[in-house]
Scaffold this active site. Structure first.
Site, PDB file in Angstrom:
ATOM      1  N   THR A   1     -17.353  -2.267  15.733  1.00  0.00           N
ATOM      2  CA  THR A   1     -16.527  -1.773  16.844  1.00  0.00           C
ATOM      3  C   THR A   1     -15.047  -2.064  16.585  1.00  0.00           C
ATOM      4  OG1 THR A   1     -17.175  -3.802  17.925  1.00  0.00           O
ATOM      5  CG2 THR A   1     -18.188  -1.780  18.731  1.00  0.00           C
TER       6      THR A   1
ATOM      7  N   HIS B   1      -3.672  -4.500   7.928  1.00  0.00           N
ATOM      8  CA  HIS B   1      -3.797  -3.293   8.756  1.00  0.00           C
ATOM      9  C   HIS B   1      -2.875  -3.395   9.963  1.00  0.00           C
ATOM     10  CE1 HIS B   1      -5.227   0.383  10.543  1.00  0.00           C
ATOM     11  NE2 HIS B   1      -5.775   0.642   9.389  1.00  0.00           N
TER      12      HIS B   1
ATOM     13  N   ARG C   1      -7.299  12.672   0.939  1.00  0.00           N
ATOM     14  CA  ARG C   1      -6.229  13.191   1.807  1.00  0.00           C
ATOM     15  C   ARG C   1      -4.851  12.671   1.400  1.00  0.00           C
ATOM     16  NH1 ARG C   1      -7.759  10.091   7.382  1.00  0.00           N
ATOM     17  NH2 ARG C   1      -9.708  11.162   6.966  1.00  0.00           N
TER      18      ARG C   1
ATOM     19  N   ASN D   1       0.854  -1.197   0.000  1.00  0.00           N
ATOM     20  CA  ASN D   1       0.000   0.000   0.000  1.00  0.00           C
ATOM     21  C   ASN D   1       0.888   1.246   0.000  1.00  0.00           C
ATOM     22  OD1 ASN D   1      -1.443   2.253   1.041  1.00  0.00           O
ATOM     23  ND2 ASN D   1      -3.074   0.896   1.728  1.00  0.00           N
TER      24      ASN D   1
ATOM     25  N   GLU E   1     -11.144  -9.362   3.450  1.00  0.00           N
ATOM     26  CA  GLU E   1      -9.849  -9.006   4.033  1.00  0.00           C
ATOM     27  C   GLU E   1     -10.080  -8.822   5.524  1.00  0.00           C
ATOM     28  OE1 GLU E   1      -7.211  -6.525   1.914  1.00  0.00           O
ATOM     29  OE2 GLU E   1      -6.333  -5.662   3.726  1.00  0.00           O
TER      30      GLU E   1
ATOM     31  N   GLU F   1      -8.714   0.439  -2.972  1.00  0.00           N
ATOM     32  CA  GLU F   1      -9.527   0.492  -1.747  1.00  0.00           C
ATOM     33  C   GLU F   1     -10.407   1.721  -1.823  1.00  0.00           C
ATOM     34  OE1 GLU F   1      -6.336  -1.398   1.427  1.00  0.00           O
ATOM     35  OE2 GLU F   1      -6.973   0.685   1.609  1.00  0.00           O
TER      36      GLU F   1
ATOM     37  N   ARG G   1      -9.522   7.974  -0.957  1.00  0.00           N
ATOM     38  CA  ARG G   1     -10.481   8.370   0.076  1.00  0.00           C
ATOM     39  C   ARG G   1     -11.418   9.446  -0.450  1.00  0.00           C
ATOM     40  NH1 ARG G   1      -9.146   6.759   5.461  1.00  0.00           N
ATOM     41  NH2 ARG G   1     -10.839   8.163   6.005  1.00  0.00           N
TER      42      ARG G   1
ATOM     43  N   HIS H   1       0.855   6.306   1.846  1.00  0.00           N
ATOM     44  CA  HIS H   1       1.533   7.301   2.680  1.00  0.00           C
ATOM     45  C   HIS H   1       2.729   7.947   2.002  1.00  0.00           C
ATOM     46  CE1 HIS H   1      -1.487   6.862   5.544  1.00  0.00           C
ATOM     47  NE2 HIS H   1      -1.226   5.591   5.769  1.00  0.00           N
TER      48      HIS H   1
ATOM     49  N   HIS I   1      -5.671   3.541  -1.615  1.00  0.00           N
ATOM     50  CA  HIS I   1      -6.992   3.894  -1.078  1.00  0.00           C
ATOM     51  C   HIS I   1      -7.343   5.298  -1.556  1.00  0.00           C
ATOM     52  CE1 HIS I   1      -9.604   4.303   2.858  1.00  0.00           C
ATOM     53  NE2 HIS I   1     -10.292   4.545   1.765  1.00  0.00           N
TER      54      HIS I   1
HETATM   55  N1  PXP Z   1      -5.889  -3.308   4.197  1.00  0.00           N
HETATM   56  C1  PXP Z   1      -6.847  -2.370   4.206  1.00  0.00           C
HETATM   57  C2  PXP Z   1      -8.221  -2.752   3.789  1.00  0.00           C
HETATM   58  C3  PXP Z   1      -6.551  -1.055   4.568  1.00  0.00           C
HETATM   59  O1  PXP Z   1      -7.521  -0.114   4.562  1.00  0.00           O
HETATM   60  C4  PXP Z   1      -5.227  -0.718   4.904  1.00  0.00           C
HETATM   61  C5  PXP Z   1      -4.876   0.689   5.251  1.00  0.00           C
HETATM   62  O2  PXP Z   1      -5.154   1.545   4.194  1.00  0.00           O
HETATM   63  C6  PXP Z   1      -4.259  -1.727   4.860  1.00  0.00           C
HETATM   64  C7  PXP Z   1      -4.623  -3.016   4.534  1.00  0.00           C
HETATM   65  C8  PXP Z   1      -2.823  -1.452   5.179  1.00  0.00           C
HETATM   66  O3  PXP Z   1      -2.684  -1.073   6.517  1.00  0.00           O
HETATM   67  P1  PXP Z   1      -1.306  -0.475   7.008  1.00  0.00           P
HETATM   68  O4  PXP Z   1      -1.067   0.778   6.232  1.00  0.00           O
HETATM   69  O5  PXP Z   1      -1.535  -0.234   8.448  1.00  0.00           O
HETATM   70  O6  PXP Z   1      -0.250  -1.499   6.735  1.00  0.00           O
END
Ligand code: PXP
Length: 247
Positions: free
Chosen positions: A103, A196, A51, A9, A153, A72, A47, A12, A45
């Site tokens: 939650t 995540h 952002r 991913n 996922e 995403e 959004r 960032h 992703h």
């Molecule tokens: N999987 C999904 C569905 C996510 O939304 C994210 C974060 O955008 C990730 C995986 C990756 O998470 P991380 O950036 O914390 O490794």
């Protein structure tokens, strides 16, 4: 056991770029480096508030990548239109608003099962492998299977948080929930992914779950890239400065 796919991913990289409003660091360049380094796919992703990743990034990723793009997005009409236009290999539906999440932070599939089923159908027909991002909760997994999504996922954030904060018993309990959820999803015929918050310290027990086919990892990898890449970047700047002043 089959080889586990790694989706990288690159969101960032765009977060850092957007902090300055410049064209760099470029998430597409990062995605190409990730591909060359062995990523099996690239995850981004888009959004609703843009952002980090932008619409132009998605267009450029769609043109440039040689590996599958996993888009995403929230389950909104705007995002559905974008997905149908770019036709990524995969679409992962994630919650962005509070009322869409459980939650534990995954999609509240139970609360919006029919709407999600209607949302998934055109994406499937367009050839996308649709995935729902869900907590390690058997009821959510069962609801996900009823929507027609091909993949779930499983959210690993609660496990990672507990592990990093030294709450060992809780981390073990979260891992057990992830294992049970993966087994149930697999038994229902879903392909099972997870992600995540994963880091070098937390990845091994998750990667060892036999039903998993793919992990998606971003934040930690981009952070580590800064740490591991800072020394050569400084050395290159030093070299150029010195070369400019060489007699
Ligand atoms: N999987 C999904 C569905 C996510 O939304 C994210 C974060 O955008 C990730 C995986 C990756 O998470 P991380 O950036 O914390 O490794």
């Amino acid at each position: 056991m089959d080889r586990l796919r790694l989706g990288v991913n690159i969101d960032h990289v765009a977060t850092v770029r957007n902090a300055r409003g410049t064209a760099f660091p470029d998430p597409v360049r990062a995605a190409l480096i990730a591909e060359a380094a062995g990523a099996d796919g690239i995850t981004a992703h888009l959004r609703e508030d843009r952002r980090h990743i932008s619409d132009a990034d998605i267009a450029r990723l769609s043109e440039s990548l040689t590996r599958p793009l996993n888009l995403e997005m929230a389950a909104t009409p705007e995002m559905q239109a974008i997905a149908l236009r770019h036709r990524p290999h995969a679409v992962c539906l994630v919650p962005e608003r509070r009322e869409e999440r459980t939650t534990e932070g995954g999609l509240d599939v139970l609360a919006q099962e029919d709407a999600l089923a209607r949302f998934v159908a055109p994406l499937r027909e367009a050839g996308a492998r649709v995935s729902l991002f869900v907590a390690a909760d058997l009821r959510q997994i069962e609801a996900a299977a009823r929507t027609g999504a091909a993949v779930v996922e499983i959210h690993t954030g609660a496990y990672c948080d507990a592990a990093h904060e030294g709450r060992e018993a809780e981390a073990e309990a979260e891992l057990a929930r992830i294992r049970d959820a993966a087994a149930r999803a697999h038994a229902l015929g879903l392909e099972v992914h997870a992600g995540h918050g994963l880091t070098y310290d937390t990845v091994a027990p998750v990667a060892a779950i036999p039903e998993l086919r793919e992990l998606n990892i971003g934040h930690f990898l981009i952070g580590e890239a800064i740490m591991q890449g800072l020394a050569p970047a400084i050395a290159e700047m030093r070299r150029r400065m010195d070369a400019a002043r060489a007699p």
